[in-house]
Design a protein around this motif. Structure first.
Motif, short mmCIF file in Angstrom:
data_model
loop_
_atom_site.label_atom_id
_atom_site.label_comp_id
_atom_site.label_asym_id
_atom_site.label_seq_id
_atom_site.Cartn_x
_atom_site.Cartn_y
_atom_site.Cartn_z
N ARG A 4 0.82 -1.19 0.00
CA ARG A 4 0.00 0.00 0.00
C ARG A 4 0.87 1.26 0.00
N ILE A 5 0.35 2.30 -0.64
CA ILE A 5 1.02 3.60 -0.56
C ILE A 5 0.83 4.14 0.86
N ARG A 6 1.91 4.61 1.43
CA ARG A 6 1.87 5.11 2.80
C ARG A 6 2.12 6.62 2.81
N ILE A 7 1.13 7.40 3.28
CA ILE A 7 1.27 8.85 3.40
C ILE A 7 0.85 9.24 4.81
N HIS A 8 1.80 9.62 5.62
CA HIS A 8 1.50 9.98 7.01
C HIS A 8 1.06 11.44 7.06
N LYS A 9 0.02 11.69 7.80
CA LYS A 9 -0.55 13.05 7.78
C LYS A 9 0.33 14.07 8.47
N ALA A 10 1.28 13.65 9.31
CA ALA A 10 2.06 14.60 10.10
C ALA A 10 3.55 14.56 9.83
N GLU A 11 4.00 13.77 8.85
CA GLU A 11 5.42 13.72 8.53
C GLU A 11 5.75 14.74 7.45
N PRO A 12 6.68 15.65 7.70
CA PRO A 12 6.99 16.69 6.71
C PRO A 12 7.69 16.12 5.48
N ASN A 13 7.45 16.77 4.34
CA ASN A 13 8.18 16.42 3.13
C ASN A 13 9.64 16.85 3.27
N THR A 14 10.52 16.15 2.61
CA THR A 14 11.94 16.48 2.65
C THR A 14 12.50 16.49 1.24
N GLY A 15 13.70 17.02 1.09
CA GLY A 15 14.38 17.02 -0.20
C GLY A 15 13.62 17.81 -1.25
N VAL A 16 13.56 17.26 -2.45
CA VAL A 16 12.93 17.97 -3.56
C VAL A 16 11.42 18.10 -3.38
N LEU A 17 10.84 17.31 -2.47
CA LEU A 17 9.41 17.38 -2.22
C LEU A 17 9.05 18.40 -1.14
N ASN A 18 10.06 19.08 -0.61
CA ASN A 18 9.82 20.11 0.39
C ASN A 18 9.55 21.44 -0.33
N TYR A 19 8.32 21.91 -0.25
CA TYR A 19 7.91 23.13 -0.95
C TYR A 19 7.80 24.33 -0.01
N SER A 20 8.42 24.23 1.16
CA SER A 20 8.32 25.34 2.11
C SER A 20 8.99 26.61 1.59
N HIS A 21 9.85 26.47 0.56
CA HIS A 21 10.50 27.65 0.00
C HIS A 21 9.51 28.58 -0.68
N LEU A 22 8.30 28.08 -0.95
CA LEU A 22 7.28 28.92 -1.57
C LEU A 22 6.61 29.84 -0.55
N LEU A 23 6.82 29.58 0.73
CA LEU A 23 6.21 30.39 1.78
C LEU A 23 7.16 31.52 2.19
#
Length: 632
Positions: A4-23
């Motif tokens: 199954r695909i696992r997506i945790h609701k509270a784990e932050p994205n890291t690396g290239v999937l971290n889009y916090s630079h847009l904020l």
């Protein structure tokens, strides 16, 4: 072996999937958000766009660890707005339910009143807001959404009133007083973690007066309880008072409601006795054929007067609440409500500083029981043709873009405050990217998806199993492309349309609603930018759009000053009471045109449809769209 695909609701994205630079943290560093030139701007002149999630009910009061984790998670996804939605919901025992948590609800229902904050819940709400702000995430604040009025609230009638009731909170004076009290306590309370009250915090984007409410629509049976009987009677009494103000006597009302010997007023109905029935309404403003049966339950005359009354009640309430919120010190735009889909209802909500709407596709039927989700006639979204989906059905069948576009008003910013596509079809995921792209094309100001999660804890919902279709935190169709959607919308990677279409409504158009009234929104927002314009002070359009299209519910709008005008009419009358036929309007419009096919005339400045009921009267708009496309 399949995993199954696992997506945790509270784990932050890291690396290239971290889009916090847009904020651009912290939220509010560019000053307060303003409504200006039809869009949202920060105080320093920077254009403001927002893409984010609703967090509903118990999600508004997470414990501090959960607040820290969720703020970090949202920032890593590039989320720059969270709608703190339904924080006033009653307490529920079941984990993950659409309710406030027992341990720390925002409102202290256990005290026997809904007028007090629970100290622990308020602390959690404040801390969560502060953590979001710290990460550069802005706040959309709701006022009344799901509040359950308790007997201890000092209600005008015996007993309380159930959660999520509609309509009555705009009529009953005690309910209005309680809404103002809540607004003052919520907005003016100083958050100890920011040192600011919400009313003074530039991290707040907007304050919404209520959710999915209007004086026009009904309650879908939710008001059937005995305790609601006096509230139902109050609405009818207010409508009858309105009729007496307008007509003075039953005799004058009877005369106005009589056509060709047929009277729409029942023998037992008398406004002086408060017995004239209004329009029952539904989840949206109900339709009424301007050429329909005169004495039908929602016949033209009764409908016209109730819509006029509903507009008055909406505007009276929203103007008063908006004035009060600004009196408290609000510095950001105030929005009235959302989920509005009829011309009278949209117009009745235009006193806000911006417009919002809610738009869903394949929405499960409510209430949901035993975690079983039922959809009436589920469809695959992306392959659904908006030009044909209303065939034989009418405006009840609609797409995300079409429904949202009904509430766009010229000169006002626009956001979707709730939207989602709940299908489980192969191309489910495409609906989300498509929506972001069309929002760019139409130059919308915000998209707030419903709903990220429904829980006050960070670790109590599975990462690899979807248990609640309303929660998208681990839906791969949404989360796996969220960063791309953020980039597209916040950066404006899809260009704004070069041309603009105005759909023009006269004041008479507001008093009726043809079954296929939404025809323009099934076509124009897919190819260009579209706005709605409500004429007030005459029937002449004097706007600056490339094309002005009359709404055409009745036969009245004058588009002669438009750069290009599109004319048609669902009725031969200028008025909803069918007193005044318009013999010359379409005839004048066809001057200097050529008939390109039977009943369709095209010239340099005008496109005229003589027989719109033949062209589009069954809800198949392909011929209309083909002719429009060719003319454009």
């Amino acid at each position: 072996m399949k995993q199954r695909i696992r997506i945790h609701k509270a784990e932050p994205n890291t690396g290239v999937l971290n889009y916090s630079h847009l904020l651009d943290a912290p939220a509010g560093k560019h000053g307060f958000v303003e409504a200006k030139k039809g869009h949202l701007y920060f105080e320093d002149g920077t254009r403001a766009r927002f893409l984010g999630f609703n967090v509903a009910a118990r999600s508004n009061t997470p414990d501090h660890e959960t607040a820290d984790r969720m703020a970090e998670r949202f920032a890593s996804m590039g989320v720059n707005i969270i709608r703190l939605h339904a924080a006033d919901a009653p307490v529920g025992e079941e984990p993950g339910s659409w309710s406030s948590c027992k341990e720390a609800p925002l409102l202290d229902y256990a005290s026997g009143t809904s007028r007090k904050f629970n100290p622990d819940g308020l602390d959690r709400f404040d801390y969560f807001a502060a953590k979001l702000k710290e990460k550069g995430i802005y706040l959309h604040i709701d006022l009344i959404v799901a509040r359950k009025f308790e007997e201890g609230d000092g209600m005008e009638y015996p007993g309380g009133a159930p959660s999520c009731i509609k309509r009555y909170c705009l009529y009953n004076q005690r309910m209005i007083e309680l809404q103002k009290e809540y607004a003052k306590e919520l907005l003016c309370h100083v958050n100890p973690y920011t040192g600011l009250a919400l009313i003074d915090d530039p991290a707040v984007v907007t304050i919404q007066i209520n959710n999915e409410d209007t004086a026009i629509k009904g309650n879908m049976g939710d008001d059937a309880g005995e305790e609601m009987k006096p509230y139902r009677a109050e609405v009818q009494e207010r409508f009858n008072d309105f009729l007496l103000m307008k007509y003075h006597t039953r005799e004058h009302l009877e005369e106005a409601w009589t056509k060709d010997g047929c009277c729409a007023l029942g023998e037992e109905e008398d406004p002086a006795r408060g017995t004239v029935r209004g329009i029952e309404g539904s989840f949206y403003q109900p339709v009424s054929d301007p050429e329909g049966e005169w004495d039908a339950p929602e016949g033209p005359a009764r409908y016209a007067d109730f819509m006029e009354f509903g507009i008055y009640m909406n505007r009276k309430f929203y103007q008063d609440m908006k004035d009060y919120i600004h009196f408290l010190g609000a510095k950001v735009p105030v929005v009235t409500s959302n989920l509005i889909a009829g011309a009278a209802d949209v117009y009745g909500h235009t006193d806000g500083d911006l417009m919002e709407n809610n738009s869903y596709f394949n929405h499960p039927l409510l209430p949901v029981e035993n975690n079983t989700y039922l959809v009436a006639g589920p469809m695959e979204y992306v392959s659904t043709n908006p030009l044909t989906m209303q065939t034989g059905v009418g405006s009840a069948a609609t797409t995300l873009l079409s429904l949202g576009s009904l509430a766009i008003v010229k000169g006002k910013p626009f956001m979707l405050s709730e939207w989602n596509e709940y299908g489980e079809h192969p191309f489910h995921s495409t609906a989300f990217v498509q929506m972001a792209a069309y929002a760019c094309l139409n130059d919308w100001d915000g998209l707030i998806l419903y709903n990220h999660h429904t829980s006050e804890n960070w670790d109590d919902q599975p990462a690899d199993e979807i248990l609640n279709v309303f929660d998208v935190y681990n839906d791969p169709a949404v989360i796996c492309q969220w960063g791309f959607m953020v980039s597209v919308f916040l950066k404006g990677l899809v260009s704004v349309a070069k041309n603009c279409v105005d759909v023009v409504y006269t004041q008479n158009d507001l008093k009726t609603l043809p079954l296929f009234h939404a025809m323009p929104t099934t076509f124009f927002p897919y190819i260009t930018s579209m706005r709605n314009v409500f004429l007030d002070g005459g029937d002449k359009y004097q706007g600056n759009a490339d094309i002005a299209v009359n709404a055409g519910f009745l036969n009245g709008a004058d588009l002669s000053d438009a750069e290009h005008g599109v004319y048609y009419a669902w009725s031969e009358y200028r008025d909803a009471f069918r007193c005044y036929k318009e013999e010359n309007r379409l005839e004048n419009a066809v001057k200097d045109t050529k008939e390109i096919q039977p009943g369709v005339h095209l010239g340099e400045k005008a496109l005229v449809f003589d027989r719109i009921r033949e062209t589009s009267g069954n809800g198949d708009y392909r011929t209309f769209a083909e002719i429009m496309d060719s003319a454009m």
